[in-house]
Design an enzyme around this catalytic site. Sequence first.
Site, short mmCIF file in Angstrom:
data_model
loop_
_atom_site.label_atom_id
_atom_site.label_comp_id
_atom_site.label_asym_id
_atom_site.label_seq_id
_atom_site.Cartn_x
_atom_site.Cartn_y
_atom_site.Cartn_z
N ASP A 273 33.08 28.24 39.77
CA ASP A 273 31.94 27.81 39.94
C ASP A 273 30.74 28.76 40.67
OD1 ASP A 273 32.96 27.54 42.45
OD2 ASP A 273 32.38 25.63 42.89
N TYR B 88 28.37 30.72 42.92
CA TYR B 88 28.40 31.14 44.68
C TYR B 88 27.70 30.02 45.39
CZ TYR B 88 29.73 35.95 43.43
OH TYR B 88 30.32 37.12 42.97
N PHE C 215 30.03 36.00 38.98
CA PHE C 215 30.38 37.13 39.87
C PHE C 215 29.10 37.84 39.85
CE2 PHE C 215 34.45 36.29 37.51
CZ PHE C 215 35.24 36.13 38.38
N HIS D 128 42.75 36.85 40.28
CA HIS D 128 41.26 36.54 40.66
C HIS D 128 40.82 37.94 41.51
CE1 HIS D 128 37.58 35.11 42.08
NE2 HIS D 128 37.54 34.32 40.89
#
Length: 276
Positions: free
Chosen positions: A73, A75, A86, A195
């Site tokens: 989801d 930031y 990202f 991740h």
Amino acid sequence: MIPILHINGTDVSLDASWEEHLRSEIRKPYFTKLIEKLNIEYKEVCYPPKELIFNAFNLCPFNKVKVVILGQDPYYKKEQAMGLSFSVPEGIKLPPSLRNIYKEIEEDFCYSMPESGDLTRWAEQGVLLLNTTLTVRDAKPNSHKRLNWQNFTDAAIKALNKNHEHIVFMLWGNNAKKKKNLIDINRHCIIESYHPAARQRYKFKKHQFTCCKVVSEKVCKFSLSSLFILFIFLPFVSRISIDKFSLNMLFLFLPWQHLLVGKVPTCLMALMFSFL
């Protein structure tokens, strides 16, 4: 651009090529309820800004997608989210996950870490930087998980899977790996990894960018000689500025393409995008 959402007086548009493939999804009852919930949620502080909710789709039209990088989801801190997984706007401090991505690029390919965390250029070259949930409440990660955004983003992945071939799906972390069942590995390439925000960064590095295991075992089916050629070629390519070459021009540097089996050029493309 076609207006899809109307949130507190603001029209939120979706690229026409994506709207064509997601039209039936947009007409489903859950999506109507999603709009209603967003109108309530965005009375408080939520991210990204309303006009950037579909930024990943709008910067990377459906027929241009070559690589998909899945996030979870947006930031959840002020001024960070911009509708691309990202990515953060120019001038914003790099978040830990993006810094780890950049460090891996730097260490593997001697490519200096960029100061900017804005990945718009990746998106414009065919990288769909997609979060599985497209919005979030301020300071509350995963707060919009129950809004059913995942139904919508799953539909986007299914549409790509059905209507494209040779897309490289980069699945980072357990949440992204759950999407494997939406992807036909006989038509597309899957690269899995921890991740990039994992505490031990070596775990992200261990499976990333080399494509050794995933490529050889699942989609591209390299021969040993092809792997050898690939690993000789990549360090050279990594020093070429992609700003100066279109992806089509890049393939002019591959006179030995015929030596590679299956979908190797697609995997090379994924790697090139990732190293910008």
